[in-house]
Structure formats: structure tokens, C-alpha cells
Write an enzyme that holds these catalytic residues in place. Structure first.
Site, mmCIF file in Angstrom:
data_model
loop_
_atom_site.group_PDB
_atom_site.id
_atom_site.type_symbol
_atom_site.label_atom_id
_atom_site.label_comp_id
_atom_site.label_asym_id
_atom_site.label_seq_id
_atom_site.Cartn_x
_atom_site.Cartn_y
_atom_site.Cartn_z
ATOM 1 N N ASN A 114 -26.848 -10.105 -26.683
ATOM 2 C CA ASN A 114 -25.956 -10.759 -27.262
ATOM 3 C C ASN A 114 -24.592 -10.206 -26.694
ATOM 4 O O ASN A 114 -24.154 -9.171 -26.868
ATOM 5 C CB ASN A 114 -25.813 -10.637 -28.916
ATOM 6 N N ARG A 118 -27.895 -14.960 -26.091
ATOM 7 C CA ARG A 118 -26.869 -15.909 -26.500
ATOM 8 C C ARG A 118 -25.780 -16.344 -25.315
ATOM 9 O O ARG A 118 -25.357 -15.205 -24.599
ATOM 10 C CB ARG A 118 -25.849 -14.949 -27.656
ATOM 11 N N HIS A 145 -19.615 -20.636 -31.828
ATOM 12 C CA HIS A 145 -20.408 -20.377 -33.032
ATOM 13 C C HIS A 145 -21.413 -20.962 -33.772
ATOM 14 O O HIS A 145 -21.835 -20.960 -34.748
ATOM 15 C CB HIS A 145 -19.208 -20.005 -34.059
ATOM 16 N N ARG A 183 -6.357 -14.121 -31.632
ATOM 17 C CA ARG A 183 -6.247 -15.425 -30.899
ATOM 18 C C ARG A 183 -5.217 -16.268 -31.930
ATOM 19 O O ARG A 183 -5.380 -16.253 -33.192
ATOM 20 C CB ARG A 183 -7.555 -16.148 -30.858
ATOM 21 N N GLU A 223 -27.113 -13.921 -36.191
ATOM 22 C CA GLU A 223 -27.332 -14.591 -34.863
ATOM 23 C C GLU A 223 -28.465 -14.096 -34.223
ATOM 24 O O GLU A 223 -29.046 -14.919 -33.501
ATOM 25 C CB GLU A 223 -25.941 -14.283 -34.099
#
Ligand code: ADP
Length: 408
Positions: free
Chosen positions: A7, A96, A184, A245, A388
Site C-alpha cells: 500500500n 493498492r 478511498h 488539503r 484496507e
């Protein structure tokens, strides 16, 4: 069967090994081994832990990403935390991949064609897709011809209706591939499936809003098990306020800055991605823990950062509820979503009109995964730990199950 999961983040690299005896069931399991590299300036911090809780922690000079990743992978079969005899014991590797564009609606076994497509998409997600391609090369070098699988963060949103996916700019944008992809997706999908199991309901019967609130933050509106809207768009900058962000801002600000301050595209990118959000407003940190601590000590800008975050989260949840025409469950996940009782409470404060009621006691310290809704709350409020890596391992297992059964 050992499944390796990679990942890759823009400034981190995580890896995990799962052992699937016969099958990977519906409930997540702990990895047999997990490791992480974080790059900070001149150093790379490598942390490794195995199922016997043997831990290794090492700081190395930053060097190249590949060198550090090679060192991380070697510790799966070498040294105190090793769990395998060698790389040949890895049966599948899953990655991922942040941006699969419109080409990938499902996980894909990596072939030269799939690699070329990920490469083409790197124009849109240069920091991520390049790191992921490096990871794929690294596994090929270490583990030889092991099958590799790409699991895309965009795939879950790939069936979003055009009305949600297409920007109301000139139609040529859509023709050029400028549209909302959403991100996501691996965790939004996992949370939806997990929520359905926790509620004992069929996923196809549920209207869900999943709140992935980590360093990056996004919401998804989920109906019939599919994402029908999400807050991130063409890039992960759109939508909610995040750690560093900005989330959505008036594009007129950007043209103003370009004209008046001569800011280049790179500078604007840097401002929106690295110098905005919780960090930009507080001037302190992009980490919600530090924001909440400073706010409690009376820091006015930390309070403002928290208030903007909560305001935008609430208005985003309201928008997702309107798209769905009602909500059956609201789900909080990832670092902030799982751990910040303050954010959850503040986000839900004005949502009583939607039928969202929190149990204040359960909200403070939920034992994950947990239902924290108040008695009789028409909307269930759940906190679900992001898994994840496990979700990627499961996709690898599923995707290769057919070929395994043919081989037997
Ligand atoms: P990533 O998106 O990089 O995987 P995480 O899901 O780990 O990130 O989320 C990181 C965010 O979670 C940070 O803002 C961090 O402050 C926040 N977080 C972690 N623990 C807590 C906590 N106990 N209270 C509030 N925020 C937390």
C-alpha cells in the site's frame, strides 16, 4: 497461502502479509506481519511487527524509495521479525492502486497491458501511480513470477451516474476524460459491506453514507451496494477539508492568484495539497489530535480549523443524504473517524432532523467496530475500523480462487 499486500502512499509505504489457510472469510483478520516506511526529510523510518509481537524499528538514510522498500520486504524472511523462510512462500501479491481511471471497475491481475494502463493513469496521480509501479517491479524482482493483483481506489465509484460524475464545464472536458473519479473506494466499499453485516441487513436494501476521515477525507453515498456520489473528484483535492488539503474552494481564487501573484500551476498544487486544510488554517498541524489539543488550550486558529472541518463535514453529509433520499446508516472510519469523539459529535450535532442521534457515552469510547447510535435513532451510526490491507488481500484471494480451483 501467504498474501503480500503493498500500500504505497506519497510519503509512506505500508506492507502486510496475511495467511489464508483455506479461505479468507467475511470478517477481517490481523496480518501475520506488517511493516511501514515513513519518509521524513533526510531519513526513512522503518517499523515492522509480526504476529508474535516482535517489533523492529530502524532509521535509515532516505536513499531511494526502492532501496528502503527492498529492505522492508527482506524483513519478512530475514531477521528477528521474519515469518517466512523465503520469498518463494509468497503465493500472491496485491497492490493498492490509487487511480484506475475509467478503465478499471474491478481488481485486475497484473499483466503487461494492465501495467501499461496504470502507467497511462500516472499522469493523473503522479505521486501515487509511480510508487505503485515501483512496488510491482520490486515484488517481481524479489518474488519472481508470483501472480500480482491491482486493487483500485477508484473502482468502487466507477458506476457513479453521469450526473454525479461529469463536471458542468464544457462538454469537451468529459470527452477528454476530465470527470469525477472519487477515491478511498477500497475502504468505502469495505465499510458498506461490514455495516450491512453489523446491521444484519442485505447491502442491496441499504442507503449508507460512509465518512473516510484520515489524512485525506471523503464521503460516499452508497445505494444498492454501489457508490452513487462521493466528495473527491478528478483528484483527491476536491470535497471535504483535510489534514493539509483544502478540499473544494472557489476556482476563481486560483485564477485570481495566477493573475495577481503570478503563481504557477506547481505552486497552486503545492498550496492546495500541502499548505491548506487543518494545517493551513491553524498554522500548527495537519494532525487532528494536535488541533483538538490546541483548541482545548484556547488556540483560536485551531478552533477555527476544527469548526471549518466540522461545518464542511456536516454539509457534505447533508448533500449525500439528499442524493440518497434518506439514510439508513452513517459510518465513520479511518484515523479521525475512528478516534475523534469530538468530530463525530460535532458532525452529528445538527443532523437530528435526518434521524441521526448519537449515544454520547458510546461515542466517547467505542469498542470497534461499534454501533454508537442512541436508543431509537432512526439512522444507525457506526464506527468501523479501516481495513484496507485486509480488503486488498481478500480481493487477491477471490480473484485467484477460480484459477486455483481449476488447478486442483
Ligand atoms: P492515512 O489517511 O494517512 O491512512 P489515518 O487514517 O491514519 O491516515 O488518519 C490520520 C488522521 O487521524 C490524523 O489527522 C490523526 O490526527 C487522526 N487521528 C489519529 N488518532 C486520533 C485520535 N485519537 N483523535 C483524533 N484524531 C486522530
Amino acid at each position: 497461502m501467504n498474501i503480500l499486500v503493498l500500500n504505497s502512499g506519497s510519503s509512506s509505504q505500508k506492507a502486510a502479509v496475511y495467511n489464508a489457510a483455506d479461505s479468507l472469510g467475511d470478517d477481517p483478520q490481523e496480518p501475520a506481519w506488517q511493516g511501514k516506511i515513513e519518509w521524513e526529510g533526510m531519513h526513512a523510518q522503518i517499523d515492522v511487527r509480526n504476529e508474535a509481537d516482535t517489533r523492529l524499528s530502524e532509521q535509515v538514510s532516505a536513499g531511494s524509495r526502492q532501496e528502503a522498500t527492498a529492505q522492508l520486504l527482506d524483513s519478512i524472511w530475514r531477521g528477528a521479525a521474519a515469518i517466512l523462510r523465503g520469498p518463494s512462500e509468497i503465493a500472491i501479491a496485491g497492490h493498492r492502486v490509487v487511480n484506475g481511471g475509467r478503465e478499471f471497475r474491478e481488481p485486475a491481475v497484473i499483466t503487461p497491458e494492465v501495467k501499461a494502463a496504470i502507467e497511462r493513469m500516472a499522469v493523473l496521480a503522479p505521486l501515487h501511480n509511480r510508487a505503485e509501479l515501483d512496488g510491482i517491479e520490486m515484488v517481481a524482482r524479489k518474488c519472481g513470477a508470483v501472480p500480482q493483483v491491482a486493487v483500485f481506489d477508484t473502482a468502487f465509484h466507477a458506476r457513479m451516474p453521469d450526473a454525479a460524475a461529469i463536471y458542468p464545464g464544457p462538454y469537451e472536458w468529459a470527452e477528454q476524460g476530465i470527470r469525477r473519479f472519487g477515491f478511498h473506494g477500497i475502504n468505502h466499499e469495505y465499510c458498506a459491506q461490514r455495516a450491512a453485516r453489523m446491521l444484519g441487513k442485505d447491502l442491496a436494501s441499504l442507503r449508507l453514507i460512509t465518512c473516510h476521515l484520515g489524512n485525506g477525507c471523503s464521503l460516499a453515498a452508497i445505494r444498492d451496494g454501489h457508490s452513487v456520489d462521493t466528495t473527491m473528484g478528478f483528484t483527491p483535492v476536491e470535497g471535504l477539508m483535510m489534514g493539509t488539503r483544502s478540499g473544494s474552494v472557489d476556482p476563481g481564487i486560483l485564477t485570481h492568484l495566477m493573475r495577481r501573484k503570478n503563481l504557477s500551476g506547481e505552486q497552486i498544487d503545492e498550496t492546495l495539497n500541502k499548505k491548506s486544510g487543518l494545517l493551513g488554517i491553524s498554522g500548527l498541524s495537519g494532525d487532528m489530535r494536535e488541533i483538538v489539543a490546541a483548541m482545548k488550550q484556547g488556540n483560536a486558529r485551531a478552533r477555527l480549523a476544527f469548526e471549518i472541518f466540522a461545518h464542511r463535514l456536516r454539509s457534505g453529509i447533508g448533500a449525500m443524504a439528499a442524493v440518497l433520499g434518506g439514510v439508513d446508516a452513517l459510518i465513520f472510519s479511518a484515523g479521525i473517524g475512528e478516534n475523534s469523539a469530538e468530530v463525530r459529535a460535532r458532525a452529528c450535532e445538527t443532523l437530528d432532523f435526518l434521524g441521526v442521534r448519537l449515544d454520547a457515552t458510546k461515542n466517547v469510547r467505542p469498542a470497534l467496530d461499534a454501533d454508537i447510535s442512541g436508543d431509537g435513532s432512526p439512522v444507525r451510526v457506526l464506527v468501523i475500523r479501516a481495513q484496507e490491507d485486509w480488503a486488498i488481500a481478500r480481493e487477491c484471494w477471490r480473484l485467484t480462487a477460480k484459477s486455483r480451483s481449476r488447478a486442483i
